[in-house]
Write a protein that holds these residues in place. Structure first.
Motif, PDB file in Angstrom:
ATOM      1  N   GLY A   1      53.678 -26.057  -3.120  1.00  0.00           N
ATOM      2  CA  GLY A   1      54.055 -27.019  -4.149  1.00  0.00           C
ATOM      3  C   GLY A   1      53.076 -28.164  -4.288  1.00  0.00           C
ATOM      4  N   LYS A   2      52.858 -28.610  -5.525  1.00  0.00           N
ATOM      5  CA  LYS A   2      51.900 -29.681  -5.784  1.00  0.00           C
ATOM      6  C   LYS A   2      52.480 -31.072  -5.531  1.00  0.00           C
ATOM      7  CE  LYS A   2      49.140 -27.135  -9.197  1.00  0.00           C
ATOM      8  NZ  LYS A   2      48.620 -27.099 -10.584  1.00  0.00           N
ATOM      9  N   ASP A   3      53.796 -31.183  -5.410  1.00  0.00           N
ATOM     10  CA  ASP A   3      54.425 -32.475  -5.164  1.00  0.00           C
ATOM     11  C   ASP A   3      54.423 -32.755  -3.666  1.00  0.00           C
ATOM     12  OD1 ASP A   3      55.951 -34.742  -4.957  1.00  0.00           O
ATOM     13  OD2 ASP A   3      57.654 -33.977  -6.107  1.00  0.00           O
ATOM     14  N   ALA A   4      53.498 -33.611  -3.222  1.00  0.00           N
ATOM     15  CA  ALA A   4      53.361 -33.886  -1.794  1.00  0.00           C
ATOM     16  C   ALA A   4      54.583 -34.577  -1.212  1.00  0.00           C
ATOM     17  CB  ALA A   4      52.107 -34.744  -1.551  1.00  0.00           C
ATOM     18  N   ASP A   5      55.354 -35.290  -2.054  1.00  0.00           N
ATOM     19  CA  ASP A   5      56.548 -35.982  -1.566  1.00  0.00           C
ATOM     20  C   ASP A   5      57.742 -35.041  -1.441  1.00  0.00           C
ATOM     21  OD1 ASP A   5      55.167 -38.409  -1.478  1.00  0.00           O
ATOM     22  OD2 ASP A   5      55.581 -38.781  -3.615  1.00  0.00           O
ATOM     23  N   ASN A   6      57.682 -33.924  -2.101  1.00  0.00           N
ATOM     24  CA  ASN A   6      58.783 -32.958  -2.049  1.00  0.00           C
ATOM     25  C   ASN A   6      58.196 -31.543  -1.966  1.00  0.00           C
ATOM     26  OD1 ASN A   6      61.359 -31.849  -2.150  1.00  0.00           O
ATOM     27  ND2 ASN A   6      61.381 -31.823  -4.392  1.00  0.00           N
ATOM     28  N   PRO A   7      57.521 -31.214  -0.835  1.00  0.00           N
ATOM     29  CA  PRO A   7      56.799 -29.929  -0.746  1.00  0.00           C
ATOM     30  C   PRO A   7      57.740 -28.730  -0.807  1.00  0.00           C
ATOM     31  CG  PRO A   7      56.875 -31.008   1.394  1.00  0.00           C
ATOM     32  CD  PRO A   7      57.417 -31.992   0.412  1.00  0.00           C
TER      33      PRO A   7
ATOM     34  N   GLY B   1      50.530  -3.124  -6.331  1.00  0.00           N
ATOM     35  CA  GLY B   1      51.664  -3.728  -7.021  1.00  0.00           C
ATOM     36  C   GLY B   1      51.963  -5.131  -6.553  1.00  0.00           C
ATOM     37  N   ALA B   2      51.833  -5.380  -5.234  1.00  0.00           N
ATOM     38  CA  ALA B   2      52.123  -6.714  -4.691  1.00  0.00           C
ATOM     39  C   ALA B   2      51.133  -7.736  -5.238  1.00  0.00           C
ATOM     40  CB  ALA B   2      52.078  -6.684  -3.168  1.00  0.00           C
ATOM     41  N   TRP B   3      49.860  -7.347  -5.309  1.00  0.00           N
ATOM     42  CA  TRP B   3      48.833  -8.251  -5.845  1.00  0.00           C
ATOM     43  C   TRP B   3      49.077  -8.528  -7.325  1.00  0.00           C
ATOM     44  CZ3 TRP B   3      45.191  -6.982  -9.696  1.00  0.00           C
ATOM     45  CH2 TRP B   3      44.226  -7.979  -9.935  1.00  0.00           C
ATOM     46  N   LEU B   4      49.385  -7.468  -8.080  1.00  0.00           N
ATOM     47  CA  LEU B   4      49.603  -7.622  -9.515  1.00  0.00           C
ATOM     48  C   LEU B   4      50.797  -8.537  -9.791  1.00  0.00           C
ATOM     49  CD1 LEU B   4      48.154  -6.492 -12.000  1.00  0.00           C
ATOM     50  CD2 LEU B   4      49.801  -4.606 -12.028  1.00  0.00           C
ATOM     51  N   TRP B   5      51.868  -8.367  -9.025  1.00  0.00           N
ATOM     52  CA  TRP B   5      53.062  -9.202  -9.206  1.00  0.00           C
ATOM     53  C   TRP B   5      52.763 -10.659  -8.836  1.00  0.00           C
ATOM     54  CZ3 TRP B   5      57.490  -9.233 -11.641  1.00  0.00           C
ATOM     55  CH2 TRP B   5      58.484 -10.149 -11.270  1.00  0.00           C
ATOM     56  N   GLU B   6      52.050 -10.855  -7.742  1.00  0.00           N
ATOM     57  CA  GLU B   6      51.717 -12.218  -7.304  1.00  0.00           C
ATOM     58  C   GLU B   6      50.866 -12.940  -8.339  1.00  0.00           C
ATOM     59  OE1 GLU B   6      48.853 -14.206  -3.910  1.00  0.00           O
ATOM     60  OE2 GLU B   6      50.072 -12.481  -3.317  1.00  0.00           O
ATOM     61  N   GLU B   7      49.869 -12.245  -8.884  1.00  0.00           N
ATOM     62  CA  GLU B   7      49.004 -12.880  -9.875  1.00  0.00           C
ATOM     63  C   GLU B   7      49.767 -13.149 -11.178  1.00  0.00           C
ATOM     64  OE1 GLU B   7      45.960 -14.063  -9.139  1.00  0.00           O
ATOM     65  OE2 GLU B   7      46.606 -13.404  -7.152  1.00  0.00           O
ATOM     66  N   TYR B   8      50.697 -12.285 -11.494  1.00  0.00           N
ATOM     67  CA  TYR B   8      51.538 -12.523 -12.674  1.00  0.00           C
ATOM     68  C   TYR B   8      52.409 -13.762 -12.468  1.00  0.00           C
ATOM     69  CZ  TYR B   8      55.778 -12.094 -15.504  1.00  0.00           C
ATOM     70  OH  TYR B   8      56.853 -12.361 -16.320  1.00  0.00           O
ATOM     71  N   ILE B   9      53.058 -13.861 -11.316  1.00  0.00           N
ATOM     72  CA  ILE B   9      53.885 -15.031 -11.030  1.00  0.00           C
ATOM     73  C   ILE B   9      53.041 -16.304 -11.105  1.00  0.00           C
ATOM     74  CG2 ILE B   9      55.181 -16.226  -9.217  1.00  0.00           C
ATOM     75  CD1 ILE B   9      56.789 -14.084 -10.574  1.00  0.00           C
ATOM     76  N   ASN B  10      51.801 -16.221 -10.669  1.00  0.00           N
ATOM     77  CA  ASN B  10      50.922 -17.395 -10.720  1.00  0.00           C
ATOM     78  C   ASN B  10      50.695 -17.861 -12.149  1.00  0.00           C
ATOM     79  OD1 ASN B  10      49.069 -19.369  -9.568  1.00  0.00           O
ATOM     80  ND2 ASN B  10      47.452 -18.132 -10.480  1.00  0.00           N
ATOM     81  N   THR B  11      50.640 -16.929 -13.109  1.00  0.00           N
ATOM     82  CA  THR B  11      50.470 -17.335 -14.508  1.00  0.00           C
ATOM     83  C   THR B  11      51.668 -18.144 -14.999  1.00  0.00           C
ATOM     84  OG1 THR B  11      51.473 -15.328 -15.468  1.00  0.00           O
ATOM     85  CG2 THR B  11      49.105 -15.265 -14.967  1.00  0.00           C
ATOM     86  N   LEU B  12      52.826 -17.962 -14.350  1.00  0.00           N
ATOM     87  CA  LEU B  12      54.037 -18.680 -14.762  1.00  0.00           C
ATOM     88  C   LEU B  12      54.204 -20.017 -14.061  1.00  0.00           C
ATOM     89  CD1 LEU B  12      56.616 -15.706 -14.694  1.00  0.00           C
ATOM     90  CD2 LEU B  12      55.279 -16.531 -16.641  1.00  0.00           C
TER      91      LEU B  12
ATOM     92  N   GLY C   1      51.668 -24.540 -12.931  1.00  0.00           N
ATOM     93  CA  GLY C   1      51.862 -25.977 -13.132  1.00  0.00           C
ATOM     94  C   GLY C   1      52.611 -26.642 -12.000  1.00  0.00           C
ATOM     95  N   TYR C   2      53.259 -25.840 -11.158  1.00  0.00           N
ATOM     96  CA  TYR C   2      54.082 -26.382 -10.080  1.00  0.00           C
ATOM     97  C   TYR C   2      53.488 -26.144  -8.686  1.00  0.00           C
ATOM     98  CZ  TYR C   2      57.482 -26.123 -13.889  1.00  0.00           C
ATOM     99  OH  TYR C   2      58.121 -26.253 -15.093  1.00  0.00           O
TER     100      TYR C   2
END
Length: 439
Positions: A329-335, A285-296, A299-300
């Motif tokens: 986070g992908k924003d290196a100035d605001n990690p 369940g933890a893996w499934l939830w994590e991969e689902y959150i990644n689909t959302l 972009g960030y």
């Protein structure tokens, strides 16, 4: 047949499992790793080099006169017994589990649980929908090739003469000889089994769309099996039962072989074969939830994949202190750090805090999020890091370091799966509004 339904992370009396005792006798107190070796399909698949792989997680663990279910969802069967493990965040029909599978496993949207109340069919649908995944995985090794004995009846004798067959086929004698020859061939019992499975799935209303996700691999199998004959299905299944793939190099084909047999035997309700009395599909369940959150949130955030050992991070120089933050986070100035938690908000505590604070310190992040499934209408909870010490009586909350428990609301009281999807799409939009502030 009345399947027993339980929730993940639940305590139940052992007597409640009386109707599925053949299943519990096999799975109780066994780890994911052991169950996978016994032939049960487990996601994520066990990988030796993963850091925090849930290989030691159990489906059911004994506690005196009770069983505790783990962080696991899925279906298990043995003979006429069925055990269904649903998400604890679902009320009524388990639409959340269905939705997570649709999003993470990239299944076509053709399983409708409200129209398909038969859970045996739900399990079979999952088996069929897993086929392209296992086919792609096995085909990375190329087509399976092995020695087979082929029979001929012509004048170019190149092998062992089959006298009985020769007399039967060539009387009166007209110049042909019946013989057999051992050949190293792609058109063998296993590739024929895969071909039969492909043709079986093609006949389903959704078969074309499903197989289209592995069209190159399907072409490889079709091109490798010119001797395919539909009427040979029973013989091909029996040949594969007797000839399990054992070579370590082809272990992906062993999994595919097992899956194909289960799919092709479903029509006669003979799922499970040989010593494998229990069959099923289980998801962490933890893996499934994590991969689902990644689909959302892809972009960030970057998403190091701890289960696959990809994008490793280190706490210290010299490759010391291996870590896998769920999201960076992908924003290196605001990690920003993100951590997916498949647990209620009240259970996010203690070790969870220490882990994320270590990630924040490592990546100079002043903010972190816990992404969890929210069953009620709770607002986000913000935790500000303290400074000072109780010994000096100067403990105050800082205003620059914050952990946020940010829930994604799971719809309840819906009339069907389509309504659930509509409502959770709205929940996803609300969930992402907080992240858009940091764009």
């Amino acid at each position: 047949m009345n399947p027993l339904k339980i929730k993940d992370n639940q305590l139940k009396l052992k007597t409640d499992f009386y109707d599925v005792q053949n299943i519990t006798a096999v799975i109780a107190d066994k780890t994911f790793e052991q169950l996978e070796k016994d032939g049960i399909f487990v996601f994520p698949e066990i990988l030796k080099d993963a850091d925090d792989i849930s290989r030691n997680q159990m489906v059911l663990q004994s506690y005196n006169d009770m069983y505790a279910s783990g962080n696991v969802m899925g279906f298990l069967g043995a003979g006429n017994q069925r055990l269904i493990i649903e998400s604890r965040f679902s009320h009524g029909e388990d639409y959340l589990f269905q939705y997570l599978l649709d999003k993470v496993m990239d299944f076509p949207n053709v399983i409708d649980l409200e129209a398909d109340a038969n859970q045996d069919n739900a399990l079979f649908n999952l088996l069929v929908f897993l086929f392209p995944h296992y086919l792609r995985k096995a085909a990375r090794k190329g087509a399976f090739k092995t020695y087979i004995r082929k029979q001929y009846n012509d004048s170019n004798v190149r092998g062992t003469i089959d006298l009985a067959r020769h007399i039967r086929k060539n009387t009166p004698f007209i110049g042909n000889i019946a013989y057999s020859q051992r050949e190293y061939s792609y058109d063998n019992y296993l590739m024929e089994l895969v071909r039969h499975t492909i043709e079986y799935i093609k006949a389903k209303p959704y078969g074309g769309r499903l197989l289209n996700s592995a069209k190159d691999e399907v072409k490889l199998v079709v091109d490798s099996t010119p001797d395919y004959t539909p009427s040979d299905r029973r013989k091909i299944i029996e040949d594969n039962k007797k000839n399990t793939i054992r070579h370590a190099y082809y272990h992906e084909y062993r999994d595919l072989q097992r899956l194909c047999i289960l799919i092709l035997q479903n029509e006669k309700q003979q799922m499970g074969y040989g010593k494998r009395k229990v069959y099923g599909i289980l998801f962490d369940g933890a893996w499934l939830w994590e991969e689902y959150i990644n689909t959302l949130v892809d972009g960030y955030f970057y998403h190091p994949m701890n289960k696959a050992g990809k994008d490793k991070q280190w706490l210290f120089s010299g490759k010391t202190g291996l870590i896998y933050p769920d999201f960076i986070g992908k924003d290196a100035d605001n990690p920003i750090i993100g951590d997916a938690k498949y647990k209620p908000i009240s259970n996010i505590a203690n070790h969870d805090y220490l882990q994320v604070l270590a990630y924040m310190f490592r990546f100079d992040a002043k903010k972190a999020f816990y992404f969890y499934p929210e069953s009620t209408d709770l607002e986000d909870k913000m935790l500000w890091l303290n400074s000072g010490s109780s010994f000096e009586d100067n403990v105050v909350a800082r205003d620059d370091v914050c952990l946020v428990k940010h829930g994604l609301k799971i719809p309840h009281d819906v009339c069907g799966y389509s309504e659930f999807v509509e409502q959770i799409k709205e929940s996803e939009e609300e969930f992402l509004k907080v992240l858009r502030v940091y764009e």
